[in-house]
Design a protein around this motif. Structure first.
Motif, PDB file in Angstrom:
ATOM      1  N   ILE A 119     -14.690   5.518  14.232  1.00 58.74           N
ATOM      2  CA  ILE A 119     -14.603   4.302  15.037  1.00 58.74           C
ATOM      3  C   ILE A 119     -15.420   3.180  14.392  1.00 58.74           C
ATOM      4  O   ILE A 119     -14.975   2.029  14.330  1.00 58.74           O
ATOM      5  N   ALA A 120     -16.601   3.499  13.868  1.00 61.98           N
ATOM      6  CA  ALA A 120     -17.415   2.491  13.202  1.00 61.98           C
ATOM      7  C   ALA A 120     -16.685   1.912  12.002  1.00 61.98           C
ATOM      8  O   ALA A 120     -16.670   0.692  11.786  1.00 61.98           O
ATOM      9  N   ASN A 121     -16.053   2.773  11.203  1.00 61.82           N
ATOM     10  CA  ASN A 121     -15.297   2.303  10.042  1.00 61.82           C
ATOM     11  C   ASN A 121     -14.078   1.498  10.462  1.00 61.82           C
ATOM     12  O   ASN A 121     -13.776   0.447   9.887  1.00 61.82           O
ATOM     13  N   PHE A 122     -13.345   1.990  11.467  1.00 64.65           N
ATOM     14  CA  PHE A 122     -12.101   1.342  11.860  1.00 64.65           C
ATOM     15  C   PHE A 122     -12.348  -0.025  12.483  1.00 64.65           C
ATOM     16  O   PHE A 122     -11.644  -0.997  12.179  1.00 64.65           O
ATOM     17  N   MET A 123     -13.336  -0.143  13.347  1.00 66.74           N
ATOM     18  CA  MET A 123     -13.606  -1.416  14.006  1.00 66.74           C
ATOM     19  C   MET A 123     -14.288  -2.401  13.063  1.00 66.74           C
ATOM     20  O   MET A 123     -14.170  -3.606  13.229  1.00 66.74           O
ATOM     21  N   GLY A 124     -14.993  -1.902  12.047  1.00 64.92           N
ATOM     22  CA  GLY A 124     -15.602  -2.769  11.056  1.00 64.92           C
ATOM     23  C   GLY A 124     -16.906  -3.385  11.541  1.00 64.92           C
ATOM     24  O   GLY A 124     -17.350  -3.167  12.671  1.00 64.92           O
ATOM     25  N   GLY A 125     -17.539  -4.146  10.651  1.00 64.63           N
ATOM     26  CA  GLY A 125     -18.770  -4.844  10.998  1.00 64.63           C
ATOM     27  C   GLY A 125     -20.010  -3.983  10.996  1.00 64.63           C
ATOM     28  O   GLY A 125     -21.077  -4.428  11.435  1.00 64.63           O
ATOM     29  N   GLN A 126     -19.913  -2.741  10.482  1.00 63.57           N
ATOM     30  CA  GLN A 126     -21.038  -1.813  10.505  1.00 63.57           C
ATOM     31  C   GLN A 126     -21.267  -1.206   9.123  1.00 63.57           C
ATOM     32  O   GLN A 126     -20.323  -0.970   8.364  1.00 63.57           O
TER      33      GLN A 126
END
Length: 361
Positions: free
Chosen positions: A233-240
């Motif tokens: 989820i962190a990779n998919f949503m981005g910004g992290q």
């Protein structure tokens, strides 16, 4: 339109022969919410939308809209309306006739059809194009006609299948504003499938992230973006940025994670055990760069070398690489970058505050 279209999926599955497209998902969407289903291609989001619409049969489970179990009902009896990705306008009909088509199928009189179509065209700012055919309209104008046609039957739920994907970035932003305004004015439930993270974050009250036919996380846009449950989820949503290390110490006040020679202080994480692997994220806009960090200024820092600087207008994207080859992405506003510019191959200390770390489950 009363906004009573609460939706509940109870252990809903969809099979295509031996292939499982959706795996026993449970989901409650409150009445009057704007919900975005998001995930990579093949994750099951469009299949889920089509099952709500009644265009795909549910293999197992139940679907409730309001207080009614509509699992076996045809689309026309569910109180839903769907806006398709390709708009599906009738080329031989005028805009007004396209918009009024659903009322015609319901047996509404020609006079009332014309009045309601005119009203709905005005609501989407297309009343001056009532007599035009679809091929005389731009893509954004065709979308407004499709939206008016979907809303004219006064559904409890509006279902949208990637409605903005065919538009250019400027039109996409305008139509995003229009969709949100209409949803708030009408007070009905919107369920919107998209693959665009910014779209989901900007539009929705509720984001549902899917992968491999299951729901990985659901919550407000702020929860999904700032507190992702997993690396996916962190990779998919981005910004992290995602870091991984071993827990060196964990007690009631501090969690210390080591990554090679580097040591990071994290918020207290109750499940952390000494010696186990632990992953955490840091938002790209919450990492600073400095030549030297004063003692006590930040308890998490790592030496880096700048490898990429990209000017994006309002933002500048910076990629920095650690000694062991890990890339860290930083986003700075243009004004921040102008005050403290960096160049490729320069070396800095990247740092952040412990409270900005989010530990992944």
């Amino acid at each position: 339109m009363t906004g009573n279209g609460a939706i509940e999926l109870i252990a809903v599955s969809k099979y295509y022969g031996s292939t499982i497209a959706v795996k026993s998902i449970d989901l409650k969407i409150p009445a009057g919410a704007y919900c975005c289903l998001i995930g990579p291609s093949g994750c099951g989001k469009t299949t889920t939308l089509r099952m709500i619409a009644g265009h795909e049969a549910i293999s197992e489970g139940d679907l409730l809209i309001g207080q009614r179990n509509v699992t076996e009902l045809p689309p026309v009896k569910r109180g839903t309306s769907m806006m398709f990705q390709n708009y599906a306008l009738f080329p031989h009909m005028s805009c007004a006739e396209n918009v009024a088509f659903g009322l015609r199928m319901q047996g509404v009189s020609p006079v009332e059809r014309a009045e309601r179509a005119t009203e709905m065209l005005a609501r989407v700012h297309m009343d001056m194009f009532a007599d035009r055919k679809p091929d005389q309209l731009s893509g954004g104008q065709q979308q407004r006609i499709a939206l008016a046609r979907a809303l004219i039957t006064q559904p409890e739920v509006l279902l949208l299948d990637e409605p903005l994907s065919a538009l250019d970035p400027f039109l996409r932003a305008r139509m995003r504003d229009e969709l949100r305004r209409l949803q708030q004015d009408l007070g009905i439930t919107f369920v919107h499938v998209t693959h665009a993270q910014d779209e989901a974050l900007a539009l929705s009250d509720m984001v549902v992230v899917m992968e491999d036919g299951v729901i990985r996380q659901k919550g407000t846009p702020e929860e999904i973006f700032n507190r992702p449950k997993s690396r996916f989820i962190a990779n998919f949503m981005g910004g992290q940025n995602i870091f991984k290390g071993k827990v060196a110490r964990a007690d009631a006040t501090t969690t210390i994670v080591e990554r090679g020679p580097d040591q990071f202080v994290l918020p207290v994480h109750g499940d952390a055990k000494t010696g186990e692997d632990l992953e955490f994220t840091i938002r790209t806009d919450l990492i600073g760069l400095a030549d030297d960090i004063p003692a006590g200024a930040a308890q998490s820092q790592i030496p880096v070398e700048i490898t990429t600087v990209e000017y994006l207008g309002l933002w500048v994207r910076i990629v920095a690489t650690t000694v062991d080859g890990k890339d860290i992405t930083l986003m700075k506003t243009e004004s921040e970058f102008r005050r403290a510019p960096v160049r490729r191959k320069e070396k800095f200390i990247a740092y952040w505050e412990p409270e900005h770390a989010h530990v992944l489950a």
